[in-house]
Design a protein around this motif. Structure first.
Motif, mmCIF file in Angstrom:
data_model
loop_
_atom_site.group_PDB
_atom_site.id
_atom_site.type_symbol
_atom_site.label_atom_id
_atom_site.label_comp_id
_atom_site.label_asym_id
_atom_site.label_seq_id
_atom_site.Cartn_x
_atom_site.Cartn_y
_atom_site.Cartn_z
ATOM 1 N N ARG A 153 1.170 -1.339 -0.268
ATOM 2 C CA ARG A 153 0.584 -0.163 -0.510
ATOM 3 C C ARG A 153 0.559 1.174 0.020
ATOM 4 N NH1 ARG A 153 -1.938 -0.776 4.654
ATOM 5 N NH2 ARG A 153 -3.534 -2.207 3.801
ATOM 6 N N CYS A 154 0.834 2.109 -0.795
ATOM 7 C CA CYS A 154 1.541 3.016 -0.776
ATOM 8 C C CYS A 154 0.429 4.599 -0.553
ATOM 9 C CB CYS A 154 1.598 3.894 -2.443
ATOM 10 S SG CYS A 154 3.571 3.261 -2.779
ATOM 11 N N VAL A 155 1.237 5.355 0.470
ATOM 12 C CA VAL A 155 0.268 6.617 0.635
ATOM 13 C C VAL A 155 1.217 7.611 0.595
ATOM 14 C CG1 VAL A 155 -0.633 7.738 2.653
ATOM 15 C CG2 VAL A 155 -0.870 5.144 2.517
ATOM 16 N N TYR A 156 0.556 8.437 -0.308
ATOM 17 C CA TYR A 156 1.256 10.150 -0.718
ATOM 18 C C TYR A 156 0.172 10.926 -0.848
ATOM 19 C CZ TYR A 156 -0.355 8.879 -5.482
ATOM 20 O OH TYR A 156 -1.010 8.778 -6.187
ATOM 21 N N LYS A 157 1.082 12.025 -0.586
ATOM 22 C CA LYS A 157 0.352 13.490 -1.302
ATOM 23 C C LYS A 157 0.520 14.288 -1.937
ATOM 24 C CE LYS A 157 1.570 16.952 0.918
ATOM 25 N NZ LYS A 157 1.826 18.383 2.604
ATOM 26 N N GLY A 158 -0.057 15.079 -2.247
ATOM 27 C CA GLY A 158 -0.686 15.505 -3.985
ATOM 28 C C GLY A 158 0.510 17.250 -3.501
ATOM 29 N N PRO A 159 1.830 17.294 -4.198
ATOM 30 C CA PRO A 159 2.065 18.395 -3.773
ATOM 31 C C PRO A 159 0.882 19.382 -4.035
ATOM 32 C CG PRO A 159 3.313 17.312 -5.791
ATOM 33 C CD PRO A 159 1.880 16.430 -5.435
ATOM 34 N N LEU A 160 0.317 19.768 -4.773
ATOM 35 C CA LEU A 160 -0.755 21.146 -5.093
ATOM 36 C C LEU A 160 -2.080 20.534 -4.342
ATOM 37 C CD1 LEU A 160 0.348 21.817 -8.470
ATOM 38 C CD2 LEU A 160 0.691 23.188 -6.663
ATOM 39 N N THR A 161 -2.459 20.129 -4.542
ATOM 40 C CA THR A 161 -3.628 19.230 -4.417
ATOM 41 C C THR A 161 -4.016 18.645 -2.767
ATOM 42 O OG1 THR A 161 -3.960 16.734 -4.674
ATOM 43 C CG2 THR A 161 -4.992 18.347 -6.320
ATOM 44 N N LYS A 162 -2.335 19.052 -2.178
ATOM 45 C CA LYS A 162 -2.691 18.001 -1.021
ATOM 46 C C LYS A 162 -3.477 17.436 0.200
ATOM 47 C CE LYS A 162 -0.271 22.218 -0.083
ATOM 48 N NZ LYS A 162 1.823 21.647 0.400
ATOM 49 N N GLU A 163 -4.048 16.447 -1.100
ATOM 50 C CA GLU A 163 -5.044 15.264 -0.989
ATOM 51 C C GLU A 163 -3.732 13.916 -0.656
ATOM 52 O OE1 GLU A 163 -7.209 13.258 -4.364
ATOM 53 O OE2 GLU A 163 -5.845 13.949 -5.521
ATOM 54 N N ILE A 164 -4.882 13.492 -0.181
ATOM 55 C CA ILE A 164 -3.897 12.614 0.696
ATOM 56 C C ILE A 164 -4.489 10.768 -0.247
ATOM 57 C CG2 ILE A 164 -3.489 10.425 2.426
ATOM 58 C CD1 ILE A 164 -2.125 13.314 2.972
ATOM 59 N N VAL A 165 -3.643 10.154 -1.097
ATOM 60 C CA VAL A 165 -4.281 9.135 -1.967
ATOM 61 C C VAL A 165 -3.390 7.395 -1.188
ATOM 62 C CG1 VAL A 165 -4.041 8.226 -3.845
ATOM 63 C CG2 VAL A 165 -3.492 11.382 -4.220
ATOM 64 N N THR A 166 -4.045 7.155 -1.890
ATOM 65 C CA THR A 166 -4.123 5.787 -1.289
ATOM 66 C C THR A 166 -4.116 4.245 -2.269
ATOM 67 O OG1 THR A 166 -4.968 5.634 0.794
ATOM 68 C CG2 THR A 166 -4.285 3.771 0.512
ATOM 69 N N LEU A 167 -2.871 3.808 -2.674
ATOM 70 C CA LEU A 167 -2.808 3.038 -3.584
ATOM 71 C C LEU A 167 -2.606 1.496 -3.354
ATOM 72 C CD1 LEU A 167 -2.832 2.826 -7.030
ATOM 73 C CD2 LEU A 167 -0.527 3.959 -6.389
ATOM 74 N N GLU A 168 -3.505 1.021 -3.744
ATOM 75 C CA GLU A 168 -3.000 -1.083 -3.277
ATOM 76 C C GLU A 168 -2.188 -1.266 -4.173
ATOM 77 O OE1 GLU A 168 -6.118 -2.131 -0.945
ATOM 78 O OE2 GLU A 168 -5.580 -1.059 0.374
ATOM 79 N N SER A 169 -1.667 -2.429 -4.231
ATOM 80 C CA SER A 169 -1.061 -2.992 -5.370
ATOM 81 C C SER A 169 -1.931 -4.464 -5.532
ATOM 82 C CB SER A 169 0.633 -3.831 -4.589
ATOM 83 O OG SER A 169 0.530 -4.983 -4.321
ATOM 84 N N HIS A 170 -1.395 -5.291 -5.720
ATOM 85 C CA HIS A 170 -2.226 -6.632 -6.301
ATOM 86 C C HIS A 170 -1.683 -7.396 -5.281
ATOM 87 C CE1 HIS A 170 1.322 -7.042 -8.792
ATOM 88 N NE2 HIS A 170 1.373 -8.794 -8.318
ATOM 89 N N VAL A 171 -2.026 -8.671 -4.550
ATOM 90 C CA VAL A 171 -1.110 -9.770 -3.824
ATOM 91 C C VAL A 171 -0.175 -10.602 -4.980
ATOM 92 C CG1 VAL A 171 -1.530 -11.599 -2.394
ATOM 93 C CG2 VAL A 171 -3.407 -9.595 -3.115
ATOM 94 N N LEU A 172 1.176 -10.304 -4.555
ATOM 95 C CA LEU A 172 1.904 -10.939 -4.958
ATOM 96 C C LEU A 172 1.989 -12.822 -4.323
ATOM 97 C CD1 LEU A 172 4.498 -11.682 -6.854
ATOM 98 C CD2 LEU A 172 5.803 -10.925 -3.701
ATOM 99 N N LYS A 173 1.346 -13.666 -5.459
ATOM 100 C CA LYS A 173 1.106 -15.201 -5.111
ATOM 101 C C LYS A 173 2.496 -15.814 -5.764
ATOM 102 C CE LYS A 173 -3.893 -14.647 -4.872
ATOM 103 N NZ LYS A 173 -4.677 -15.367 -5.412
ATOM 104 N N ILE A 174 3.610 -16.771 -5.468
ATOM 105 C CA ILE A 174 3.788 -17.161 -5.745
ATOM 106 C C ILE A 174 3.516 -19.317 -6.454
ATOM 107 C CG2 ILE A 174 4.945 -18.565 -3.638
ATOM 108 C CD1 ILE A 174 7.900 -18.432 -4.599
ATOM 109 N N GLN A 175 4.146 -19.756 -7.469
ATOM 110 C CA GLN A 175 3.324 -20.760 -7.157
ATOM 111 C C GLN A 175 4.046 -21.905 -6.619
ATOM 112 O OE1 GLN A 175 1.105 -21.579 -10.235
ATOM 113 N NE2 GLN A 175 1.229 -19.035 -10.394
#
Length: 702
Positions: free
Chosen positions: A518-540
């Motif tokens: 999960r990435c949490v970051y702030k937009g420099p101009l909007t000041k909004e907090i954005v959350t970005l989630e990845s897919h689940v890493l699976k191994i065979q």
């Protein structure tokens, strides 16, 4: 005219020469010829930026009108025409200057010749009662002071707008920063991984990818220290717009910057160094936008602020150039005082631009504060700029040391403490290129306060360690999750981290879920907090696994961490005086790297690492070579690899013609191109062009 001339001669007979120098707040004197006045465009032109001062003609004279005499003032670099209405001061060392130029210089504590460095006994100085420049020695008296009052009554200085001012005395609080303009409002709201960029939402500014070291592990086998590569990349920009991974373009103007430059103007900077520094600062000023603010701190034995944080509008640029061009080299090197004032400008400001940074440039060693056997470099920065639990993101200090006499350990430590980079400029000719690369990054910040959260998905998966270089990271006590504080990313900038985990044996099932990010970051101009989630890493998890090929992406980053560790160990041995052991550490690392999967696949990243380690070996052939350039070269390399950010480095053994810089972003490359194009446009500067060397590699395939 004759009456004025007689009064001036009488003043000189009393060892008193009167002239009230024009301040930055006042318009040019009407007595100047129009040909000598520079327009705004001319002031911003590289042609009119100062170069190396040249000694003026000899002789002490204050002349009448004459068309035969024309000399150059070594401070302002303009002609000293006899009869032009300006007093000419010729020092005891025979170098000449406009009186108002040298009086302004001496007023700020410079008491040696700017050209030959000889110390003067009789100097032009500011009289404390009159605020008039006086050629002062023991013989001045009340009669002379009264004459000065009659000849030149005090003038009021009017402040025009918000232009930067060179101040005789500094305020106790640096809260006089120029007011910010209202930035355009960019609508937006918190986003998640399910958001799709469209006309109503800002483009997603981050991408995440995960690479396991191998794609499959036998079902009945457990693995410890299994490496997973986490790859982060900020969105690219095109002409101030954000570009998402699917090439969608959205209006997204760049974040404006508050920049403080802390410049060394000690005696060792006299001549070509100072001229090139002024030219480099001219380039920086010219490339800042009208919403960016700049303040300049100049330090030698003491430090002074040339002007407050000021917007680089047309007026701001012109007067900032004038302030920088007035600098004269003199005195010792008090880096600590320069940094103190630079950080104070940032701490005291009333308003803040979204991006803040300090640039420190010096060619010497601090002879005032850091002269202990084991100096504590943390004392150079206030606590507000140290990393701690309550303040994860500080104002970075990007330091640039050049020449063989700068204190690389100090400057690297300051940058490391604050989250900035350290660059080694071996040739003073590339000062501007080095600053251009740094500015290109600062003017393209895409995300801020980036935080990466790593969570184990399978109950039996545990995190062993996180390799994050200089970035703060932690594995929580239960081993189920970890955190990396990344901070700001420039547009198109990438970060790679290695997470070591254990993989349990499986009794059944065809795959094992490992991690989710999960990435949490702030937009420099909007000041909004954005959350970005990845897919689940699976191994065979098959019953049996054939010969597995290790991921080149993972192996490349393993090699980077191995090389950085070897550099740090070699530096420790070298500082202890054991250069042979230091060279052996680097040689052993090169041998290990040559056996890796990346090297055998002819990965150019690995080849560049080998060339870099070889260069470091060659800079450890003797104590003299190590002191002159080896230490700085290694520290700059460590700074670049630990922060994964481009730095400038000396040396010419790495072939940069066919390799691109691993950490250099397109914005950095574009600003560097502008810098070099400016030099190429000046015929006298072809000889100054040298490649800006940094760690080099091919673009990383993803």
């Amino acid at each position: 005219m004759g009456s004025k001339w007689r009064k001036m001669k009488k003043a000189l007979g009393l060892n008193l020469c009167t002239y009230l120098p024009r301040t930055l707040e006042e318009p040019p004197s009407s007595c100047l010829n129009s040909a000598e006045k520079l327009s705004d465009a001319a002031l911003l032109s590289p042609v009119n930026w100062p170069m190396t001062p040249t000694p003026s003609s000899y002789g002490l004279r204050l002349s009448r009108n004459s068309s035969k005499s024309s000399k150059t003032c070594s401070i302002c670099l303009t002609k000293m025409k006899e009869g032009g209405g300006h007093a000419i001061f010729t020092a005891e060392c025979s170098h000449s200057f406009h009186f108002h130029c040298i009086a302004s210089n001496v007023k700020h504590g410079n008491q040696v010749c700017p050209v030959c460095r000889s110390k003067w006994k009789d100097i032009p100085m500011q009289h404390p009662m009159l605020d008039l420049p006086v050629l002062f020695d023991r013989s001045h008296n009340d009669a002379a002071i009264n004459l000065a009052r009659r000849l030149h009554p005090p003038r009021r200085v009017m402040n025009q707008g918000h232009a930067p001012q060179i101040q005789a005395s500094e305020p106790s609080m640096f809260n006089d920063d120029e007011q910010l303009e209202q930035l355009p409002v960019i609508p937006g709201k918190s986003s998640s991984s399910n958001d799709v960029s469209d006309n109503n939402r800002p483009v997603r500014m981050m991408d995440i990818k995960i690479h396991p070291e191998v794609s499959a592990v036998p079902r009945a086998q457990s693995c410890g220290n299994f490496d997973v590569l986490v790859h982060l990349k900020a969105a690219a920009t095109v002409a101030g717009h954000a570009v998402s991974e699917n090439n969608q373009i959205s209006q997204y103007p760049r974040a404006p910057v508050d920049l403080v430059t802390v410049l060394d103007i000690s005696g060792s900077m006299a001549g070509t160094k100072l001229a090139l520094l002024k030219r480099a600062m001219g380039f920086v000023i010219q490339n800042l936008g009208s919403n960016d603010r700049l303040s300049v701190i100049a330090f030698s034995s003491t430090a002074r602020r040339l002007f407050p944080l000021t917007r680089m509008s047309d007026t701001g640029r012109q007067q900032a150039l004038q302030a920088v061009n007035s600098l004269v080299a003199n005195g010792g090197t008090n880096i600590a005082e320069g940094l103190r004032k630079g950080t104070k400008v940032m701490e005291d400001r009333r308003e803040k631009n979204p991006v803040s940074s300090i640039i420190l440039l010096s060619d010497g060693r601090d002879t005032y504060t850091m002269n202990q056997p084991e100096p504590n470099y943390k004392l150079l920065l206030p606590l507000s700029m140290h990393s701690n639990d309550n303040k994860r993101f500080q104002i970075p200090v990007h330091s640039f040391g050049f020449g063989s006499d700068h204190d690389a350990s100090l400057m690297h430590s300051v940058s490391e403490i604050s989250g900035g980079t350290f660059s080694f400029i071996e040739s003073e000719a590339v000062i501007q290129d080095a600053l251009a690369q740094c500015i290109g990054g600062l003017l393209s910040v895409a995300v801020q306060e980036l935080r990466l959260e790593i969570d184990g998905v399978c109950p039996d998966v545990r995190l062993g360690s996180i390799k994050a270089g200089s970035y703060s990271s932690v594995v929580l006590d239960d081993g189920r999750s970890g955190i990396i504080d990344v901070g700001d990313l420039y547009a198109d900038e990438e970060r790679d981290f290695l997470v070591s985990i254990n993989i349990p044996a499986e009794n059944a099932g065809s795959e094992t879920p490992l991690l989710k990010l999960r990435c949490v970051y702030k937009g420099p101009l909007t000041k909004e907090i954005v959350t970005l989630e990845s897919h689940v890493l699976k191994i065979q998890r098959p019953e049996k696994v054939g010969p597995e090929v290790v991921s080149i992406e993972v192996d490349r980053q393993r090699n980077r961490f191995l090389a950085a560790e070897a550099m740090a160990q070699a530096r420790t041995s070298a500082e202890q005086g054991d250069l042979s052991t230091a060279a052996s550490i680097l040689e052993n690392c090169r041998r290990v790297l040559s056996e890796t999967a990346a090297a055998k696949s002819r990965d150019r990243f690995c080849a560049a690492l080998d060339a870099e380690l070889k260069e470091m070996q060659e800079r450890m052939t003797s104590r003299h070579v190590y002191e002159a350039s080896g230490r700085a070269y290694i520290l700059s390399g460590l700074s670049s690899h630990s922060w994964q950010r481009a730095t400038a480095r000396g040396g010419d053994s790495i072939d940069v013609s066919s390799l691109v810089q691993a950490y250099q972003t397109p914005s950095m490359a574009e600003m560097l191109r502008r810098s070099q194009a400016m030099f190429l446009g000046s015929p006298s500067n072809h000889r100054l062009i040298q490649p800006l060397l940094s760690f080099t590699s091919e673009p990383k395939p993803r």
